[in-house]
Design an enzyme around this catalytic site. Structure first.
Site, mmCIF file in Angstrom:
data_model
loop_
_atom_site.group_PDB
_atom_site.id
_atom_site.type_symbol
_atom_site.label_atom_id
_atom_site.label_comp_id
_atom_site.label_asym_id
_atom_site.label_seq_id
_atom_site.Cartn_x
_atom_site.Cartn_y
_atom_site.Cartn_z
ATOM 1 N N HIS A 362 1.173 -1.642 0.098
ATOM 2 C CA HIS A 362 -0.102 -0.364 0.032
ATOM 3 C C HIS A 362 1.000 1.206 0.097
ATOM 4 C CE1 HIS A 362 -2.925 -3.580 0.506
ATOM 5 N NE2 HIS A 362 -3.295 -2.211 0.106
ATOM 6 N N GLU A 603 -10.243 -10.830 -6.700
ATOM 7 C CA GLU A 603 -8.771 -10.810 -5.803
ATOM 8 C C GLU A 603 -8.111 -12.647 -5.670
ATOM 9 O OE1 GLU A 603 -7.939 -7.648 -4.078
ATOM 10 O OE2 GLU A 603 -10.316 -8.167 -3.137
ATOM 11 N N ASP A 627 -4.585 -8.427 -5.613
ATOM 12 C CA ASP A 627 -3.608 -9.578 -4.746
ATOM 13 C C ASP A 627 -3.700 -10.767 -5.245
ATOM 14 O OD1 ASP A 627 -4.184 -9.287 -1.680
ATOM 15 O OD2 ASP A 627 -5.753 -7.866 -1.791
ATOM 16 N N CYS A 674 -8.575 -3.175 -10.949
ATOM 17 C CA CYS A 674 -8.637 -1.988 -10.336
ATOM 18 C C CYS A 674 -7.087 -2.155 -9.728
ATOM 19 C CB CYS A 674 -9.922 -1.681 -9.377
ATOM 20 S SG CYS A 674 -9.929 -3.197 -8.334
HETATM 21 C C1 PEP Z 1 -5.848 -5.549 -5.064
HETATM 22 O O1 PEP Z 1 -6.157 -6.559 -4.318
HETATM 23 O O2 PEP Z 1 -5.356 -5.289 -6.911
HETATM 24 C C2 PEP Z 1 -6.948 -4.115 -4.753
HETATM 25 C C3 PEP Z 1 -7.078 -3.464 -5.517
HETATM 26 O O3 PEP Z 1 -6.875 -4.393 -3.738
HETATM 27 P P1 PEP Z 1 -6.040 -3.755 -2.381
HETATM 28 O O4 PEP Z 1 -4.462 -3.679 -3.391
HETATM 29 O O5 PEP Z 1 -6.087 -2.645 -2.085
HETATM 30 O O6 PEP Z 1 -5.416 -5.177 -1.710
HETATM 31 MG MG MG Z 2 -6.484 -6.769 -2.485
#
Ligand code: PEP
Ligand code: MG
Length: 755
Positions: A362, A603, A627, A674
């Site tokens: 993140h 995911e 993920d 996404c």
């Molecule tokens: C992902 O896992 O691609 C996602 C968009 O969620 P995060 O990165 O917040 O886990």
């Molecule tokens: Mg994710």
């Protein structure tokens, strides 16, 4: 043996200089194995050459003088073979080479162990013996274990300048640390070390500023630490017997003892700031206790360390960082968190380097959103030696350059200028829709939520928000935000973006997103209690969020809801059930709001196989590749040890994406991506070829993605997809896609997708 190993590694890691570290290694090994000689040879930067750096047993004057190529001598043989060499009678060996300055002729038994870090030959650890009795397996096993553990510390040998100084003065040796690309771009600035809270070993030395102020702040920290101890003692109440509770009194006494405090004050007056002086003093006291014969007293060294950490914690709270911030900060730390990154004024932040984490952590995602280059997973970083040094962050390759030479600096200034030019060129896509060469309009949304970056989103004129991570408002509070509080946050976003759509994702905590007030202790957090699992187990938290979202959208009707980490159909049923319940409740309360469109994140591999059935239950699918890649490939998205295996273009990932898109389309539902993959220019071509309906990307990558979409037709993208589906190697697949970008005149974007 384990204890000895641990002690040597600890001592070496705590050494501030390479010389000191190597000295400890050779002395301790010689002592413990009772051998006649122990030496360390390190490979120089220009490779294929070894230099005797430290020895206990050979003539110390030979240090830094004896050099040999990998093709020379027994030491060279160890490096060449990258495996241990154990010889009883060294002189008889055809590769034996005599160096008169070492006086080593007298030693017959030879055991050399390679020091290897991430497949790189760093040097050779050698023990020698007078007689021909030779070394046994125990010796070899011990030294292999030790060398493996010390390799990362030694890998930054060059940082102390020692290796550099071996080369002629005019030939500036560039020193760098290698991680992985976290966020693209180039950042030139001054290293500012973020102390992992209360980690004494990584506190750097700094000039103290006003000595009076430093001493006062030290004494305040000591008083606070003492009070904290006494509070703990009181809170233990009757749960501990009186004699056990007395340990807290002992701690309080040790903390405030004249010897400790006076020693620290003396060091402050000698020119170090309070945290640095504390580190030095604690290290000295620990050293004294560790040398004691009595095992009870030796163990007190741990108590001294604990005291040091506690005082440091309060000192760090006292330290005011504002005002000390250089104009161009490159923030460096062992494990930088999202909150820490957000603390640095974004105008000053030029780059980020984190020892842990990978490109889908993140922190990397946030850096990307802020347009700040980031290096992740740099492993062990010699923090003590970096503070205040000039550095260059290469966010494309994941390389951090330290005290760069003039040539390197010039090269990066040129790159920076190119970046600016590219950004100017890209500005023509601002606010324009993304349309493929064959005239299809592809909505490109942005990801948001890790920081209040709304105004940026607004300025960039995206098609809306495709993923709003609701975790951040939860992470920056000291309790769960209430319904009203959440409703206000969501309302503000929905209003600002309306009439464009906003996809609010329900709370996705767990994994690497921990809430300080809701700690989850697990051995495998990414395989544990995450996302929708926690929400379904806590309907009171989930319902509060759903009610807040529904209330926020009343009258605006531009909200979509997205459920993360869906693993089975029943989870979707349960989550939808709760959402409808929240909606009915609000209806009863006369809140006039519509049932929003609902989507499910794909995911985990199980969701890929269920894509069609999932899509039939909801309005859309959104693929979270960050993920999905981690679970498909069994590669932890935050683990730098395996970050080289995290391939978004892995053939199995491509097939999983295909299956998801096809599943959604069979159910006649749209599907979007996404995850960070949607911001990677090469991947965008493939996603277009697969028939993806929309993308949600990092704010900083929005115009680049629009450019890629505008440069390809669906048909051309499909051709490329078919071509790479025949291939096995993710690196080759990327090369093919990069070539396609270059051919279409998008060469400037190839660097942005280097991962
Ligand atoms: C992902 O896992 O691609 C996602 C968009 O969620 P995060 O990165 O917040 O886990
Ligand atoms: Mg994710």
């Amino acid at each position: 043996m384990l204890n000895v190993l641990r002690r040597i590694v600890q001592e070496v890691n705590a050494a501030a200089e390479l010389d000191q570290a190597l000295d400890i290694i050779v002395r301790r090994i010689k002592q413990f194995l009772k051998v006649d000689v122990c030496s360390v040879y390190l490979a120089t930067n220009n490779d294929q050459e070894l230099v005797l750096m430290a020895t206990d047993g050979l003539n110390p004057k030979a240090e830094n003088k004896v050099r040999l190529r990998f093709s020379e001598g027994l030491v060279g043989l160890v490096a060449q073979r990258a495996e241990p060499v154990n010889i009883r009678n060294a002189e008889q060996h055809p590769r034996y080479k005599y160096f008169p300055e070492t006086g080593e002729k007298r030693y017959q038994a030879f055991l050399g162990i390679p020091i290897v870090h991430k497949r790189m030959m760093l040097g050779v650890l050698v023990v020698q013996q007078h007689d021909e009795r030779g070394f046994d397996e125990e010796h070899t096993a011990f030294l292999i274990t030790l060398a493996a553990q010390l390799a990362s510390t030694i890998s930054y040998a060059g940082l102390s300048g020692d290796i550099g100084s071996l080369t002629p003065k005019t030939d500036h040796t560039d020193v760098s640390i290698m991680g992985v690309s976290g966020a693209p771009g180039v950042g030139i600035g001054i290293a500012v070390i973020l102390n992992p809270h209360a980690d004494l070993d990584s506190v750097p030395d700094r000039k103290p500023g006003k000595i009076k102020h430093q001493v006062r702040s030290l004494k305040r920290a000591v008083r606070k630490a003492q009070k904290e101890m006494l509070d703990i003692k009181v809170s233990m109440g009757k749960r501990l017997p009186a004699e056990e509770r007395a340990i807290f009194d002992a701690f309080v006494m040790m903390m405030g003892s004249d010897t400790l405090v006076d020693d620290i004050v003396r060091k402050i007056k000698a020119g170090n700031w309070a945290p640095g002086a504390l580190r030095q003093t604690i290290a000295e006291h620990v050293g004294l206790f560790e040398k004691m014969e009595d095992p009870y007293l030796r163990e007190r060294a741990d108590d001294i360390r604990a005291i040091g950490r506690r005082i440091l914690k309060h000192l760090q709270k006292n330290e005011v960082h504002q005002g000390e911030c250089p104009d161009h900060v490159v923030l460096i730390g062992d494990d930088i968190s999202v909150a820490e990154l957000a603390e640095i004024p974004s105008n000053n932040l030029t780059g980020v380097v984190s020892g842990r984490g990978s490109r889908s952590s993140h922190v990397a995602i946030l850096a990307k959103a802020l347009g700040v280059p980031a290096i992740m997973g740099a492993g062990y970083i010699p923090l003590l030696r970096l503070d205040g040094r000039k550095v260059i962050v290469d966010g494309y390759t994941g390389q951090l350059h330290i005290d760069p030479s003039k040539q390197v600096r010039e090269e990066f200034c040129r790159l920076e200028a190119e970046e600016r030019e590219l950004a100017q060129g890209l500005s023509k896509f601002d606010g324009k829709p993304a349309v493929t060469r064959d005239g299809e309009r592809i909505p490109v949304y942005v990801n948001s939520g890790l920081l209040a970056d709304l105004s940026v989103v607004f300025q960039t004129q995206s098609d809306g928000i495709g993923l709003y991570r609701t975790e951040f408002p939860f992470m920056v509070r000291d309790r769960f935000p209430g319904e009203e509080e959440q409703c206000n946050i969501y309302r503000q976003i929905l209003e600002e973006i309306a009439p464009r759509p906003v996809t609010l994702r329900t709370l996705d905590m767990g994994g690497d997103k921990v809430l300080p007030y809701f700690p989850i202790k697990e051995d495998n957090p990414f395989l544990g209690w995450r996302g929708i699992r926690v929400m379904l187990d806590h309907p009171e938290i989930f319902l509060t969020q759903l009610r807040a979202m529904l209330r926020a959208s009343a009258g605006l009707n531009n909200m979509q809801i997205l459920f993360p980490m869906i693993n089975s159909l029943s989870e979707v049923d349960d989550a939808l059930g709760l959402m409808h319940r929240a909606w009915y409740e609000l209806l009863d309360e006369d809140v006039n709001t519509i049932v929003p469109q609902v989507g499910v994140m794909v995911e985990v591999p199980s969701a890929v196989y269920l894509a069609e059935k999932l899509a039939r239950k909801v309005d859309f699918l959104s693929i979270g590749t960050n993920d999905l890649v981690q679970y498909m490939l069994a590669v932890d998205r935050n683990n730098p040890l395996v970050s080289n295996l995290y391939h978004t273009l892995h053939p199995s990932v491509i097939e999983a994406l295909m299956a998801t898109v096809e599943g959604a389309h069979r159910a006649k539902k749209p599907v979007s991506v996404c995850g960070e993959m949607a911001t990677d220019p090469a991947s965008v071509i493939l996603l277009l070829g697969m028939g993806i309906d929309s993308l949600s990307v990092s704010v900083a990558g929005l115009t680049r993605v629009k450019w890629v979409i505008g440069s390809f037709s669906r048909a051309r993208a499909k051709e490329l997809l078919d071509e790479v589906r025949q291939m096995d190697d993710p690196v080759v697949i990327r090369d093919v896609l990069n070539d396609a970008l270059v051919k279409e005149g998008l060469g400037g974007l190839v660097r942005a997708g280097k991962q």
